[in-house]
Structure formats: C-alpha cells, structure tokens
Motif scaffolding. Structure first.
Motif, PDB file in Angstrom:
ATOM      1  N   ARG A   1      17.656 -26.839   2.088  1.00 14.93           N
ATOM      2  CA  ARG A   1      16.355 -26.603   1.695  1.00 14.93           C
ATOM      3  C   ARG A   1      15.368 -27.528   2.403  1.00 14.93           C
ATOM      4  NH1 ARG A   1      16.229 -27.716  -4.668  1.00 14.93           N
ATOM      5  NH2 ARG A   1      17.720 -25.876  -4.375  1.00 14.93           N
TER       6      ARG A   1
ATOM      7  N   GLN B   1       9.632 -19.995   2.584  1.00 12.14           N
ATOM      8  CA  GLN B   1       9.251 -18.883   1.674  1.00 12.14           C
ATOM      9  C   GLN B   1       8.248 -18.012   2.013  1.00 12.14           C
ATOM     10  OE1 GLN B   1       8.843 -21.590  -1.711  1.00 12.14           O
ATOM     11  NE2 GLN B   1      10.957 -21.303  -2.475  1.00 12.14           N
TER      12      GLN B   1
ATOM     13  N   GLY C   1      17.104 -11.481   4.152  1.00 14.35           N
ATOM     14  CA  GLY C   1      18.016 -12.555   3.951  1.00 14.35           C
ATOM     15  C   GLY C   1      19.008 -12.885   4.890  1.00 14.35           C
TER      16      GLY C   1
ATOM     17  N   ARG D   1      20.002 -16.114   4.158  1.00  9.87           N
ATOM     18  CA  ARG D   1      20.094 -16.558   2.941  1.00  9.87           C
ATOM     19  C   ARG D   1      20.432 -15.130   2.174  1.00  9.87           C
ATOM     20  NH1 ARG D   1      18.358 -20.685   5.139  1.00  9.87           N
ATOM     21  NH2 ARG D   1      17.204 -22.328   4.208  1.00  9.87           N
ATOM     22  N   ASP D   2      20.518 -15.285   0.645  1.00 12.95           N
ATOM     23  CA  ASP D   2      21.166 -14.150  -0.182  1.00 12.95           C
ATOM     24  C   ASP D   2      19.593 -13.452  -0.435  1.00 12.95           C
ATOM     25  OD1 ASP D   2      21.553 -13.695  -3.198  1.00 12.95           O
ATOM     26  OD2 ASP D   2      23.370 -13.085  -1.892  1.00 12.95           O
TER      27      ASP D   2
ATOM     28  N   THR E   1      18.879 -12.616  -3.300  1.00 10.55           N
ATOM     29  CA  THR E   1      18.020 -12.995  -4.431  1.00 10.55           C
ATOM     30  C   THR E   1      17.279 -14.240  -4.172  1.00 10.55           C
ATOM     31  OG1 THR E   1      20.133 -14.254  -5.006  1.00 10.55           O
ATOM     32  CG2 THR E   1      20.051 -12.069  -5.837  1.00 10.55           C
ATOM     33  N   THR E   2      17.659 -15.003  -2.999  1.00 12.24           N
ATOM     34  CA  THR E   2      16.981 -15.973  -2.704  1.00 12.24           C
ATOM     35  C   THR E   2      15.476 -15.448  -1.964  1.00 12.24           C
ATOM     36  OG1 THR E   2      18.750 -17.374  -2.364  1.00 12.24           O
ATOM     37  CG2 THR E   2      16.679 -18.286  -1.011  1.00 12.24           C
TER      38      THR E   2
ATOM     39  N   HIS F   1      13.211 -14.575  -4.883  1.00 10.57           N
ATOM     40  CA  HIS F   1      12.535 -15.560  -5.483  1.00 10.57           C
ATOM     41  C   HIS F   1      11.642 -16.232  -4.797  1.00 10.57           C
ATOM     42  CE1 HIS F   1      12.236 -19.116  -7.801  1.00 10.57           C
ATOM     43  NE2 HIS F   1      12.474 -19.863  -6.570  1.00 10.57           N
TER      44      HIS F   1
END
Length: 147
Positions: free
Chosen positions: A53, A63, A81, A86-87, A89-90, A93
């Motif tokens: 992160r 982001q 992703g 990253r996934d 879902t990340t 978000h």
C-alpha cells in the motif's frame, strides 16, 4: 442543394471493433499512466507501481491511476487489476473512492484535467471501417472520445 442530414447519412461512419478504444500495448498504458499520475501527485514510479500500500498519497495516486485506466483506456476492472497487479475488487473499490471524491468541485476539475492529459498522451486509435470503398484502417486522434 442537399440538406446536411441526408449528406451525413451517406458518409461512411467509422466502426469500432470490440472496444470503445482499441487497447494499446500494456507497456504504453503503464508509461502514460505513470507519467501523468506521478507528476500530478509528486510521487515516484516505484511508489506508484508498488505491491504494498505504501504512503497515503501514493496509495491514493495509485487509486486515481486505476480509475484513469478504467475510464480513459476503457479497460475492464479485471484488466486494470492485471495492469496494477491487484484484484478486480480492489480496482472497483479504488474507482468508487475516486468517484465519491468527485463531489468536490476542485478535485473533479483536477481529475478532468488529468484524464485529458492521459487521453492526449495515449497513442492514436486505429479504427477499422466497414465501408468497402474506405481504407481498411484509419488513424483518428486520441481526443475523439465522444464519437
């Protein structure tokens, strides 16, 4: 004298194949996103692509980069992703967080300018036309977003 409506119908219109914007190579997308976002947020490329992160401003810049990859390049959440390791879902978000912050007029304007910069840095799209007398592929400016 023919009216403009009938002339517009006879001109062959370019047809996109598959996506709204043909997908440029992954390395080109990575370079464009890194160039625009890291300069806007004042972070390094290592922080932007980092697997952890990291600092708060680096995480938010990442982001915003995910959001821009989804909006400016037309990538699916899964593709974004994969680009950012990253996934999906990340990515979802991240896009939700950025969309929620767009209520702030100052942030919204800054994001508009950043999206415009990404679109200008993106290579021109190759659009395949369906008209038999037209060339098979035509180059269009990357700023033709509203087509």
């Amino acid at each position: 004298m023919p009216d403009l409506q009938s002339c517009a119908r006879t001109i062959p219109q370019p047809r996109m194949v598959g996506r709204r914007f043909p997908r440029p190579p992954e390395q080109v997308m990575r370079n464009v996103l890194e160039h625009a976002v890291t300069r806007a947020f004042g972070i390094g490329g290592d922080a932007f692509w980092g697997v952890t992160r990291g600092a708060r401003n680096a995480a938010f810049a990442r982001q915003v980069g995910m959001y821009l990859a989804h909006v400016a390049f037309g990538l699916s959440l899964t593709e974004v992703g994969q680009l950012f390791a990253r996934d999906r879902t990340t990515v979802a978000h991240a896009c939700t967080l950025v969309e929620d912050r767009r209520d702030d007029r100052c942030f919204d304007r800054a994001l508009e300018l950043l999206e415009g910069a990404v679109c200008l840095l993106r290579p021109p799209a190759i659009i395949v036309t369906s008209a038999p007398h037209a060339p098979r592929a035509t180059l269009h400016s990357a700023t033709l977003r509203s087509a």
